[in-house]
Design a protein around this motif. Structure first.
Motif, PDB file in Angstrom:
ATOM      1  N   LEU A 420      -6.878   1.046   9.975  1.00  0.00           N
ATOM      2  CA  LEU A 420      -7.309   0.464   8.698  1.00  0.00           C
ATOM      3  C   LEU A 420      -6.084   0.154   7.844  1.00  0.00           C
ATOM      4  N   GLN A 421      -6.224  -0.880   7.019  1.00  0.00           N
ATOM      5  CA  GLN A 421      -5.153  -1.241   6.088  1.00  0.00           C
ATOM      6  C   GLN A 421      -5.427  -0.514   4.773  1.00  0.00           C
ATOM      7  N   PRO A 422      -4.493   0.352   4.319  1.00  0.00           N
ATOM      8  CA  PRO A 422      -4.783   1.072   3.068  1.00  0.00           C
ATOM      9  C   PRO A 422      -4.888   0.119   1.874  1.00  0.00           C
ATOM     10  N   ASP A 423      -5.884   0.327   1.039  1.00  0.00           N
ATOM     11  CA  ASP A 423      -6.035  -0.450  -0.191  1.00  0.00           C
ATOM     12  C   ASP A 423      -5.134   0.156  -1.263  1.00  0.00           C
ATOM     13  N   PRO A 424      -4.876  -0.579  -2.350  1.00  0.00           N
ATOM     14  CA  PRO A 424      -4.082  -0.004  -3.444  1.00  0.00           C
ATOM     15  C   PRO A 424      -4.641   1.338  -3.915  1.00  0.00           C
ATOM     16  N   GLU A 425      -5.984   1.478  -3.893  1.00  0.00           N
ATOM     17  CA  GLU A 425      -6.608   2.743  -4.323  1.00  0.00           C
ATOM     18  C   GLU A 425      -6.165   3.905  -3.434  1.00  0.00           C
ATOM     19  N   HIS A 426      -6.048   3.628  -2.119  1.00  0.00           N
ATOM     20  CA  HIS A 426      -5.585   4.681  -1.215  1.00  0.00           C
ATOM     21  C   HIS A 426      -4.161   5.093  -1.578  1.00  0.00           C
ATOM     22  N   TYR A 427      -3.315   4.088  -1.834  1.00  0.00           N
ATOM     23  CA  TYR A 427      -1.925   4.390  -2.207  1.00  0.00           C
ATOM     24  C   TYR A 427      -1.885   5.197  -3.501  1.00  0.00           C
ATOM     25  N   ALA A 428      -2.742   4.811  -4.459  1.00  0.00           N
ATOM     26  CA  ALA A 428      -2.733   5.524  -5.742  1.00  0.00           C
ATOM     27  C   ALA A 428      -3.049   7.007  -5.526  1.00  0.00           C
ATOM     28  N   CYS A 429      -4.081   7.298  -4.721  1.00  0.00           N
ATOM     29  CA  CYS A 429      -4.432   8.698  -4.433  1.00  0.00           C
ATOM     30  C   CYS A 429      -3.287   9.412  -3.730  1.00  0.00           C
ATOM     31  N   TYR A 430      -2.707   8.722  -2.765  1.00  0.00           N
ATOM     32  CA  TYR A 430      -1.644   9.312  -1.959  1.00  0.00           C
ATOM     33  C   TYR A 430      -0.428   9.625  -2.819  1.00  0.00           C
ATOM     34  N   ILE A 431      -0.057   8.663  -3.666  1.00  0.00           N
ATOM     35  CA  ILE A 431       1.081   8.855  -4.573  1.00  0.00           C
ATOM     36  C   ILE A 431       0.820  10.029  -5.514  1.00  0.00           C
ATOM     37  N   ASP A 432      -0.429  10.138  -5.946  1.00  0.00           N
ATOM     38  CA  ASP A 432      -0.825  11.242  -6.817  1.00  0.00           C
ATOM     39  C   ASP A 432      -0.597  12.590  -6.120  1.00  0.00           C
ATOM     40  N   ILE A 433      -1.023  12.657  -4.851  1.00  0.00           N
ATOM     41  CA  ILE A 433      -0.852  13.894  -4.076  1.00  0.00           C
ATOM     42  C   ILE A 433       0.627  14.262  -3.962  1.00  0.00           C
ATOM     43  N   LEU A 434       1.454  13.266  -3.596  1.00  0.00           N
ATOM     44  CA  LEU A 434       2.881  13.515  -3.407  1.00  0.00           C
ATOM     45  C   LEU A 434       3.547  13.910  -4.721  1.00  0.00           C
ATOM     46  N   GLY A 435       3.136  13.244  -5.806  1.00  0.00           N
ATOM     47  CA  GLY A 435       3.723  13.523  -7.116  1.00  0.00           C
ATOM     48  C   GLY A 435       3.421  14.939  -7.577  1.00  0.00           C
ATOM     49  N   ARG A 436       2.177  15.371  -7.408  1.00  0.00           N
ATOM     50  CA  ARG A 436       1.807  16.726  -7.804  1.00  0.00           C
ATOM     51  C   ARG A 436       2.546  17.771  -6.983  1.00  0.00           C
TER      52      ARG A 436
END
Length: 547
Positions: A420-436
DNA sequence: ATAGGGTTAG
């Protein structure tokens, strides 16, 4: 008897040149259905008009298999004087649409019709048009229409619903205009399609004019009233829809009519009205499903439980879609163990059942359980594949529970295992996880990855990046994120608050003050948060479902 | 020969 021997012959002849042999799945259908087929008791008619009425009655009764079997045997006895004519073919085309047999079979019937000249009349051509339209062959359908010499209102209507079926409401309006130019006298079928076009284009004034034409017709028609209800609710005029609904006196209101009204009320958040309408209706799975959505959005556990009881009482708990709505209702009302027991009871879980359950755990802060359900979903025997919504639920669950490794693993699976191609929403969640988790370099490398993949960052992505920068004191790149966010959505109060929180986090109180004054001059205020509670004795809908 | 209704995300 006759039918069984035919089945055997069909099997033997698969490799030879019978036309039906090009469609092996049709033979499968025939084989599976013979035991129940009414044909086993019937003797073969000896002239074509008798055969035609028999075929037509099978189709009317919803038994297309018997109709096609009879048709096939007719063709195999081509040496006799019973030969298919235009009437036979129109019934057969309808039967093949009922079976949702692919266009291949329909095309073969078309070829037979051309060969025998049975395709020339308006009725036959309309049947062909409709067959192609139901197979999704828009080009073939319009070609048949163009070939027609005499076009009656039925032919025009068939073309109209063809465009609507392909989700081309603008072209449908073109057809309507053309009908006006050609002075075709509109029928109730035309008005129904016209209302559907108005609904999908949200053309309120035009729809009101069609409503006028419906009134002029002078008959209370349940189908037209349903179309009106659907039209009015989809343009946001629930009160007009209710007026149509309650003023319909002269005819029987059927399930579709009620369902349209209930779901229309729910879509417009008119829950009280939805339940009032429900009070009139003999429960059906679709109306209950719509009403459950209302309970979820309204956090009305009390009404949701009532609907659950009605569903059990009427035996609707085998309906996967209804159970999905039920599961989601319990989850949104915070009753996770109830949600789980509904989930466990679903015999045929689909991707939505799994996604709802994952999301139920995730929003309740039970990330580990969410990840566990996701693992079960991917395991043995489960034929259900996760989709991009499922992944979003898992990522969001990991984010809420701080499950960094699980989140990373999930993001990897999304691309590498499920393609699957990640949508911007997927990236936003992922970035959130990494940032926390404090991995600011991984945050930015995820961002660069996204850009390399050709995915444009949305406001949501910048929000996640900005939060990560606030948490990790990444001053320079945080200002960059803030700039992009405010460029994309300059007038959204919550964004300005977020940027101001970023400056507060890096001790730039001068910037905080400046942003606050900007908010004041723009007249913006952050919307107040809110939550719903139900106080016993209040907020309760008196629903009287006729259980 | 042609027409109307339902479920999942932050």
């Amino acid at each position: 008897m006759f039918v069984r021997s035919l089945t055997a012959k069909l099997k033997q002849k698969t490799s030879k040149t019978s036309n039906l042999n090009h469609v092996p799945f049709l033979i499968d259908i025939l084989n599976h259905s013979f035991t129940n087929s009414s044909l086993s008791h019937v003797h073969f008619p000896s002239d074509i008009s008798q055969t035609n009425s028999l075929i037509a009655s099978y189709v009317r009764r919803g038994d297309p298999v018997s109709a096609l079997t009879l048709f096939h045997s007719l063709r195999r006895r081509a040496h006799s004087d019973v030969v298919a004519d235009a009437y036979t073919f129109t019934s057969i085309l309808r039967a093949s649409s009922l079976l949702r047999v692919s266009g291949q079979f329909g095309t073969q019937v078309h070829a037979q019709m051309l060969k025998t000249g049975a395709d020339s009349g308006t009725v036959a051509k309309t049947a062909l048009l409709d067959m192609y339209s139901k197979c999704g062959s828009l080009d073939e359908a319009t070609k048949v229409f163009d070939e027609m010499r005499h076009r009656d209102v039925v032919a025009w209507n068939a073309l109209l619903s063809c465009f609507l079926r392909c989700d081309r409401p603008v072209e449908a309006f073109g057809v309507l205009r053309e009908m006006g130019r050609e002075n075709v006298e509109l029928s109730e079928f035309t008005l129904c399609s016209a209302l559907k076009s108005c609904a999908s284009l949200k053309a309120l004034e035009l729809g009101r004019q069609v409503h006028g034409l419906v009134v002029c017709m002078g008959r209370d028609l349940v189908v037209l009233s349903t179309a009106l209800v659907d039209f009015y609710t989809s343009v946001g005029c629930v009160d007009d829809a209710l007026k149509v609904f309650y003023s319909l006196k002269g005819c029987w209101k059927d399930d579709m009519m009620y369902n349209s009204m209930v779901s229309g009320c729910v879509r417009s958040r008119r829950y009280d009205e939805a339940f009032r309408v429900m009070g009139f209706v003999r429960p059906n799975a679709i109306a209950l499903t719509s009403a459950l959505v209302g309970c979820s959005e309204n956090l009305d556990l009390w009404a949701g439980k009532q609907i659950h009881c009605v569903a059990v009482r009427w035996g609707f708990t085998f309906d996967t879609q209804l159970c999905n709505a039920l599961l989601d209702m319990y989850a949104k009302c915070g009753r996770i163990s109830q949600a789980l027991s509904v989930f466990d009871g679903i015999c045929e879980k689909d991707v939505i059942s799994w996604t709802c359950m994952i999301d139920a755990y995730g929003r309740n802060g039970q990330g580990r359980e969410a990840v566990e359900v996701f693992r079960e979903m991917r395991e043995v025997g489960s034929k259900v594949l996760p989709n991009s919504v499922t992944f979003l639920s898992v990522l969001s669950a990991c984010g809420h529970s701080g499950l960094v490794e699980e989140g990373k693993n999930c993001f990897k699976l999304l691309r590498e295992k499920y393609g699957l191609q990640p949508d911007p929403e997927h990236y936003a969640c992922y970035i959130d996880i990494l940032g926390r988790a404090g991995n600011i370099e991984e945050v930015w490398s995820a961002y660069h990855n996204m850009v390399v993949q050709g995915t444009r960052p949305t406001a949501g992505v910048w929000v996640a990046l900005l939060n990560a920068c606030s948490l990790n004191q990444d001053v320079e790149r945080g200002e960059l994120a803030a700039k992009h966010l405010l460029q994309l959505e300059p007038n959204k109060a919550s964004n300005i608050v977020l940027v101001s929180n970023f400056y507060a986090a890096i001790d730039r109180w001068d910037c905080v003050e400046e942003l606050r004054s900007i908010m004041r001059t723009k007249g913006l205020a952050k919307e107040a948060g809110n939550s719903w509670i139900n106080v016993p004795g209040f907020n309760r809908h008196a629903i009287s479902l006729s259980a």
